[in-house]
Write a protein that holds these residues in place. Sequence first.
Motif, PDB file in Angstrom:
ATOM      1  N   MET A   1      42.989  22.436  39.055  1.00 33.11           N
ATOM      2  CA  MET A   1      41.901  23.245  39.577  1.00 33.11           C
ATOM      3  C   MET A   1      42.308  24.718  39.569  1.00 33.11           C
ATOM      4  SD  MET A   1      40.982  20.986  42.926  1.00 33.11           S
ATOM      5  CE  MET A   1      40.805  19.226  42.806  1.00 33.11           C
ATOM      6  N   LYS A   2      41.470  25.559  39.018  1.00 38.70           N
ATOM      7  CA  LYS A   2      41.729  26.988  39.024  1.00 38.70           C
ATOM      8  C   LYS A   2      41.396  27.540  40.395  1.00 38.70           C
ATOM      9  CE  LYS A   2      42.597  30.984  37.046  1.00 38.70           C
ATOM     10  NZ  LYS A   2      43.881  31.331  36.460  1.00 38.70           N
ATOM     11  N   LYS A   3      42.243  28.405  40.927  1.00 41.32           N
ATOM     12  CA  LYS A   3      42.053  28.883  42.287  1.00 41.32           C
ATOM     13  C   LYS A   3      41.935  30.404  42.321  1.00 41.32           C
ATOM     14  CE  LYS A   3      44.775  24.993  43.998  1.00 41.32           C
ATOM     15  NZ  LYS A   3      45.964  24.563  44.693  1.00 41.32           N
ATOM     16  N   PHE A   4      40.962  30.889  43.108  1.00 42.91           N
ATOM     17  CA  PHE A   4      40.800  32.317  43.326  1.00 42.91           C
ATOM     18  C   PHE A   4      41.066  32.557  44.796  1.00 42.91           C
ATOM     19  CE2 PHE A   4      37.738  35.728  44.522  1.00 42.91           C
ATOM     20  CZ  PHE A   4      38.479  36.770  43.991  1.00 42.91           C
ATOM     21  N   LEU A   5      41.890  33.517  45.143  1.00 44.88           N
ATOM     22  CA  LEU A   5      42.499  33.561  46.454  1.00 44.88           C
ATOM     23  C   LEU A   5      42.065  34.728  47.324  1.00 44.88           C
ATOM     24  CD1 LEU A   5      46.014  32.771  45.081  1.00 44.88           C
ATOM     25  CD2 LEU A   5      44.372  31.178  46.024  1.00 44.88           C
ATOM     26  N   VAL A   6      41.993  34.445  48.613  1.00 47.71           N
ATOM     27  CA  VAL A   6      41.870  35.470  49.638  1.00 47.71           C
ATOM     28  C   VAL A   6      42.894  35.133  50.698  1.00 47.71           C
ATOM     29  CG1 VAL A   6      40.383  36.530  51.354  1.00 47.71           C
ATOM     30  CG2 VAL A   6      39.396  35.727  49.220  1.00 47.71           C
ATOM     31  N   ALA A   7      43.882  35.976  50.899  1.00 45.40           N
ATOM     32  CA  ALA A   7      44.907  35.695  51.902  1.00 45.40           C
ATOM     33  C   ALA A   7      44.343  36.010  53.274  1.00 45.40           C
ATOM     34  CB  ALA A   7      46.150  36.540  51.642  1.00 45.40           C
ATOM     35  N   LEU A   8      44.571  35.117  54.207  1.00 47.43           N
ATOM     36  CA  LEU A   8      44.080  35.298  55.563  1.00 47.43           C
ATOM     37  C   LEU A   8      45.235  35.359  56.549  1.00 47.43           C
ATOM     38  CD1 LEU A   8      41.279  32.592  55.650  1.00 47.43           C
ATOM     39  CD2 LEU A   8      41.042  34.971  55.043  1.00 47.43           C
ATOM     40  N   LYS A 282      36.122  33.793  36.078  1.00 45.86           N
ATOM     41  CA  LYS A 282      36.409  35.224  36.168  1.00 45.86           C
ATOM     42  C   LYS A 282      35.199  35.982  36.706  1.00 45.86           C
ATOM     43  CE  LYS A 282      40.051  35.764  32.694  1.00 45.86           C
ATOM     44  NZ  LYS A 282      40.465  36.451  31.437  1.00 45.86           N
ATOM     45  N   ALA A 283      34.017  35.548  36.319  1.00 46.21           N
ATOM     46  CA  ALA A 283      32.796  36.196  36.816  1.00 46.21           C
ATOM     47  C   ALA A 283      32.708  36.082  38.333  1.00 46.21           C
ATOM     48  CB  ALA A 283      31.569  35.569  36.155  1.00 46.21           C
ATOM     49  N   VAL A 284      33.027  34.901  38.846  1.00 46.27           N
ATOM     50  CA  VAL A 284      33.030  34.707  40.296  1.00 46.27           C
ATOM     51  C   VAL A 284      34.071  35.612  40.951  1.00 46.27           C
ATOM     52  CG1 VAL A 284      33.550  33.051  42.137  1.00 46.27           C
ATOM     53  CG2 VAL A 284      32.144  32.350  40.186  1.00 46.27           C
ATOM     54  N   ALA A 285      35.260  35.684  40.344  1.00 47.28           N
ATOM     55  CA  ALA A 285      36.328  36.519  40.890  1.00 47.28           C
ATOM     56  C   ALA A 285      35.895  37.986  40.971  1.00 47.28           C
ATOM     57  CB  ALA A 285      37.588  36.386  40.041  1.00 47.28           C
ATOM     58  N   TYR A 286      35.262  38.477  39.915  1.00 47.22           N
ATOM     59  CA  TYR A 286      34.835  39.877  39.895  1.00 47.22           C
ATOM     60  C   TYR A 286      33.652  40.136  40.836  1.00 47.22           C
ATOM     61  CZ  TYR A 286      37.856  41.203  35.991  1.00 47.22           C
ATOM     62  OH  TYR A 286      38.945  41.490  35.207  1.00 47.22           O
ATOM     63  N   PRO A 307      45.814  36.634  43.076  1.00 48.04           N
ATOM     64  CA  PRO A 307      45.598  35.476  42.203  1.00 48.04           C
ATOM     65  C   PRO A 307      46.883  34.701  41.929  1.00 48.04           C
ATOM     66  CG  PRO A 307      44.420  37.379  41.370  1.00 48.04           C
ATOM     67  CD  PRO A 307      45.310  37.877  42.469  1.00 48.04           C
ATOM     68  N   GLY A 308      48.027  35.296  42.257  1.00 47.66           N
ATOM     69  CA  GLY A 308      49.304  34.598  42.104  1.00 47.66           C
ATOM     70  C   GLY A 308      49.681  33.786  43.316  1.00 47.66           C
ATOM     71  N   ILE A 309      48.730  33.576  44.233  1.00 50.39           N
ATOM     72  CA  ILE A 309      48.871  32.792  45.455  1.00 50.39           C
ATOM     73  C   ILE A 309      49.681  33.522  46.527  1.00 50.39           C
ATOM     74  CG2 ILE A 309      49.697  30.642  46.521  1.00 50.39           C
ATOM     75  CD1 ILE A 309      49.063  29.167  44.019  1.00 50.39           C
ATOM     76  N   TYR A 324      41.369  41.617  40.150  1.00 52.49           N
ATOM     77  CA  TYR A 324      39.966  41.213  40.230  1.00 52.49           C
ATOM     78  C   TYR A 324      39.209  41.953  41.336  1.00 52.49           C
ATOM     79  CZ  TYR A 324      41.151  37.432  37.035  1.00 52.49           C
ATOM     80  OH  TYR A 324      41.559  36.723  35.938  1.00 52.49           O
ATOM     81  N   ARG A 325      39.332  43.259  41.355  1.00 52.29           N
ATOM     82  CA  ARG A 325      38.545  44.027  42.311  1.00 52.29           C
ATOM     83  C   ARG A 325      37.058  43.875  41.966  1.00 52.29           C
ATOM     84  NH1 ARG A 325      41.430  47.025  45.649  1.00 52.29           N
ATOM     85  NH2 ARG A 325      43.593  47.526  45.122  1.00 52.29           N
ATOM     86  N   GLN A 326      36.233  43.969  42.997  1.00 50.60           N
ATOM     87  CA  GLN A 326      34.813  43.693  42.778  1.00 50.60           C
ATOM     88  C   GLN A 326      34.216  44.599  41.704  1.00 50.60           C
ATOM     89  OE1 GLN A 326      31.879  44.671  45.807  1.00 50.60           O
ATOM     90  NE2 GLN A 326      30.928  42.665  45.520  1.00 50.60           N
ATOM     91  N   ASP A 327      33.543  43.963  40.755  1.00 49.80           N
ATOM     92  CA  ASP A 327      32.871  44.676  39.667  1.00 49.80           C
ATOM     93  C   ASP A 327      31.648  43.833  39.286  1.00 49.80           C
ATOM     94  OD1 ASP A 327      31.997  45.779  37.251  1.00 49.80           O
ATOM     95  OD2 ASP A 327      34.025  46.357  36.649  1.00 49.80           O
ATOM     96  N   ILE A 328      30.537  44.096  39.954  1.00 46.64           N
ATOM     97  CA  ILE A 328      29.329  43.291  39.770  1.00 46.64           C
ATOM     98  C   ILE A 328      28.833  43.334  38.328  1.00 46.64           C
ATOM     99  CG2 ILE A 328      26.907  43.024  40.416  1.00 46.64           C
ATOM    100  CD1 ILE A 328      28.803  42.021  42.537  1.00 46.64           C
ATOM    101  N   GLU A 329      28.899  44.479  37.703  1.00 42.23           N
ATOM    102  CA  GLU A 329      28.410  44.590  36.321  1.00 42.23           C
ATOM    103  C   GLU A 329      29.262  43.753  35.372  1.00 42.23           C
ATOM    104  OE1 GLU A 329      25.529  45.892  35.457  1.00 42.23           O
ATOM    105  OE2 GLU A 329      25.321  46.195  37.624  1.00 42.23           O
ATOM    106  N   LYS A 330      30.554  43.775  35.572  1.00 39.81           N
ATOM    107  CA  LYS A 330      31.433  42.964  34.735  1.00 39.81           C
ATOM    108  C   LYS A 330      31.176  41.482  34.975  1.00 39.81           C
ATOM    109  CE  LYS A 330      36.186  42.896  33.069  1.00 39.81           C
ATOM    110  NZ  LYS A 330      37.512  43.558  33.163  1.00 39.81           N
TER     111      LYS A 330
END
Length: 392
Positions: A1-8, A282-286, A307-309, A324-330
């Motif tokens: 499973m590919k994982k996109f991360l937010v550290a809490l 990647k679209a979700v990440a951006y 993204p490196g956990i 993967y900083r937010q970039d809605i257009e990308k």
Amino acid sequence: MKKFLVALLCGFILSVQGIVYGETVYTIGDTTGDWGMPAPYLHYSRGPGYVRMSLVFDSLLWKDRGGLVGLLAREWSYDKKGNAYIFTLRDNVRWHDGTPFTPDDVVFTFEYYKKYPYQFADISNIVKKVERLGQNKIKISLSYPYAPFLTNIAGTIPIIPRHIYKDIQNPLQFADPRCAIGTGPFILKTYDKASGLYIFEANKDYYLGNVRVDQLRIVKVNNQVIPSLLTSGQLDAAGIAPEMVPGLKEKGLNIIKSTYDWNAKLVFNHKRYPFSDVRFRKAVAYAIDRERIVKIALRGNGRVGSPGILSPDNPYYTEGLEEYRQDIEKSKELLSKVNYTKDITIIYAQNFDQCAQLIKEDLTRAGLKVTLKSMEQKTVDALINNWRFDIA
């Protein structure tokens, strides 16, 4: 499973080693409650389940802030030529039922786990052979060089009693009270699945000396009443929400802030399209503004993940990864190449409600149709394990 991360910020933690001598009963509040019977094959497969089990069962080694320390093993060495580890075991160790602990228990444990894998460390392909050497030594030969053996195996798997488990053919169904007889600092006295109550009593014959409290209680509590239970003295410790910190500090409570060693992540079901398409992931990440999640959902008590956990303050963190900083257009550009217009469902545990709402807002801005479903953590885990989800 590919994982996109937010550290809490994981929470505010208790170290049993830090308890002051002289206290008789120490009570910890937990909002989940049941984490399974604290036995190797029955504890729930998340950290809190393992921690409860580790109060009862010891491993060969353990870890503290300085690195590896001995538990059931007092010395260890590596035979590079033979690709084997040799452990010298402690004397005068007894199981909670009074039976002496011997090297045969360790040999049996490894052989048993090869036949019936332990959920936190599958050794079936790693360990080649385990043998007893004299009165107090064992030799564990590996099938191939495995660098994290000491931490991931010797310092993780609980040693089980041969005299109890030798006749058990289905350990996942072995719920007899004897399944929780270990050599650890605490003896299990009460486990109530329905109420989430755990009562552990100090092992008066613990081989490392006196245990610092006579009784350790873990009780299920509602998150909203934790502050009043702490200030009234009904609880000695509990995990708290970030917004509770200022008020409890004002009342003189000691706040213990954890390191950034836990993360929340989005998990994609790559057995389904479009989640199997890296462009979609990647679209979700951006699309997601992780800084906003930390600021709003965590009241600033967290750190944007990698993204490196591993968190950027971890000594093993790798520099130079795509952030993967937010970039809605990308994000929109990538989604246009995937050409997926159906609804997607994000399942999540109830304590992530605000995070989920913020993520939905961001993904909606990128053009995705998102449905949120809140449920208990165990239900989320079960759906993930059975690949019955889109994103979690």
